[in-house]
Design a protein around this motif. Structure first.
Motif, mmCIF file in Angstrom:
data_model
loop_
_atom_site.group_PDB
_atom_site.id
_atom_site.type_symbol
_atom_site.label_atom_id
_atom_site.label_comp_id
_atom_site.label_asym_id
_atom_site.label_seq_id
_atom_site.Cartn_x
_atom_site.Cartn_y
_atom_site.Cartn_z
ATOM 1 N N ASN A 1 -3.074 7.346 2.476
ATOM 2 C CA ASN A 1 -1.614 7.188 2.414
ATOM 3 C C ASN A 1 -1.010 7.878 1.205
ATOM 4 O OD1 ASN A 1 -1.628 5.657 4.721
ATOM 5 N ND2 ASN A 1 -1.557 3.686 3.675
ATOM 6 N N ALA A 2 -1.801 8.005 0.159
ATOM 7 C CA ALA A 2 -1.293 8.577 -1.094
ATOM 8 C C ALA A 2 -0.975 10.068 -0.975
ATOM 9 C CB ALA A 2 -2.301 8.356 -2.214
ATOM 10 N N ILE A 3 -1.371 10.668 0.133
ATOM 11 C CA ILE A 3 -1.071 12.096 0.317
ATOM 12 C C ILE A 3 0.342 12.244 0.871
ATOM 13 C CG2 ILE A 3 -1.965 14.262 1.305
ATOM 14 C CD1 ILE A 3 -4.590 12.782 1.852
ATOM 15 N N PHE B 1 -7.696 0.086 -6.922
ATOM 16 C CA PHE B 1 -6.436 -0.260 -6.260
ATOM 17 C C PHE B 1 -6.807 -0.940 -4.943
ATOM 18 C CE2 PHE B 1 -2.469 -0.003 -4.103
ATOM 19 C CZ PHE B 1 -1.489 0.260 -5.043
ATOM 20 N N LEU B 2 -6.598 -2.266 -4.885
ATOM 21 C CA LEU B 2 -7.009 -3.041 -3.720
ATOM 22 C C LEU B 2 -5.850 -3.884 -3.196
ATOM 23 C CD1 LEU B 2 -10.386 -4.491 -5.079
ATOM 24 C CD2 LEU B 2 -10.125 -2.525 -3.554
ATOM 25 N N GLY C 1 0.826 -1.205 0.000
ATOM 26 C CA GLY C 1 0.000 0.000 0.000
ATOM 27 C C GLY C 1 0.859 1.253 0.000
ATOM 28 N N ARG C 2 1.988 1.222 -0.713
ATOM 29 C CA ARG C 2 2.918 2.354 -0.690
ATOM 30 C C ARG C 2 2.341 3.571 -1.393
ATOM 31 N NH1 ARG C 2 7.758 -1.675 -2.491
ATOM 32 N NH2 ARG C 2 8.107 -2.649 -0.466
ATOM 33 N N ALA C 3 2.586 4.723 -0.783
ATOM 34 C CA ALA C 3 2.020 5.969 -1.305
ATOM 35 C C ALA C 3 2.416 6.216 -2.755
ATOM 36 C CB ALA C 3 2.453 7.141 -0.430
ATOM 37 N N GLY C 4 3.688 5.949 -3.073
ATOM 38 C CA GLY C 4 4.166 6.197 -4.433
ATOM 39 C C GLY C 4 3.430 5.368 -5.465
ATOM 40 N N ASP D 1 -9.218 1.701 -1.667
ATOM 41 C CA ASP D 1 -9.384 1.554 -0.224
ATOM 42 C C ASP D 1 -9.135 2.912 0.442
ATOM 43 O OD1 ASP D 1 -8.049 1.133 2.528
ATOM 44 O OD2 ASP D 1 -8.998 -0.791 2.145
ATOM 45 N N PRO D 2 -10.052 3.386 1.309
ATOM 46 C CA PRO D 2 -9.918 4.721 1.922
ATOM 47 C C PRO D 2 -8.585 4.927 2.639
ATOM 48 C CG PRO D 2 -12.082 3.815 2.390
ATOM 49 C CD PRO D 2 -11.298 2.723 1.731
#
Length: 202
Positions: free
Chosen positions: A134-136, A103-104, A87-90, A128-129
């Motif tokens: 995390n993407a921020i 994206f799951l 689940g890496r932000a990048g 996934d919320p």
């Protein structure tokens, strides 16, 4: 619905294919083509049309993100759902940039995947919320050329081999790797690749 399933782990690929087959009626009928690496997936995408690409991120050959980017560049109508253990932000940021519909994480309930397929095929986006939050994270400093060179370097290829694969001069490869090392405050190309992988930038 024609689905291309790209996953390098045979057991996971088989389980996903079985799950999709069981849900075929719920998805109004499906046909599944299975491939075990990114290069085979690319060959299939170039040779025929699929409604949905269900792909892992990290595979031999092309990554799931590179496949997504290629589809975007072709203005393809093929929808993409990425399934990953990471689940890496990048990864999530780049997936969004490349127009990925879903994206799951692989440990999500099977119902989540079937629902995600329905929503993505209807033009919605499913992430996934917690992953979206995390993407921020940090901004990826690498450009595509630096990323490609660094990825090949992380696989142990020499400067000459990287130059051959990317069809560029050895000096250009050294420049790309040097830029990547500087941007990541790394000590060498291996250290730079390690940092980039941890961040999900590679």
């Amino acid at each position: 619905m024609k689905i291309l399933l790209a996953e390098d782990q045979a057991m996971v690929r088989g389980a996903l294919a079985a799950l999709l087959t069981l849900a075929a009626d719920d998805l109004n009928g499906i046909s599944i083509t299975e491939v075990e690496d990114g290069d085979k997936a690319m060959t299939m995408l170039k040779s025929q049309h699929f409604d949905l690409l269900l792909t892992d991120i990290e595979m031999p050959g092309k990554s799931g993100l590179e496949l997504s980017q290629w589809l975007q560049q072709q203005a393809s109508s093929t929808k993409v759902i990425i399934l990953t253990t990471f689940g890496r932000a990048g990864y999530i940021k780049r997936a969004l940039e490349y127009g990925v519909g879903g994206f799951l994480l692989k440990d999500a309930p099977s119902d989540d995947l079937i629902n995600a397929i329905k929503l993505v095929m209807a033009g919605k986006r499913v992430i996934d919320p917690e992953l979206a939050f995390n993407a921020i994270g940090e901004i990826d400093p690498l450009n595509d050329k630096e990323r490609r060179a660094l990825r090949l370097a992380s696989e142990g290829l020499s400067t000459a081999d990287i130059a051959s694969q990317l069809f560029i001069a050895e000096g250009t490869v050294r420049n790309y790797l040097s830029e990547a090392i500087n941007k990541l405050n790394a000590s060498n190309r291996i250290d730079a690749a390690r940092i980039a992988k941890q961040k999900g930038w590679l």
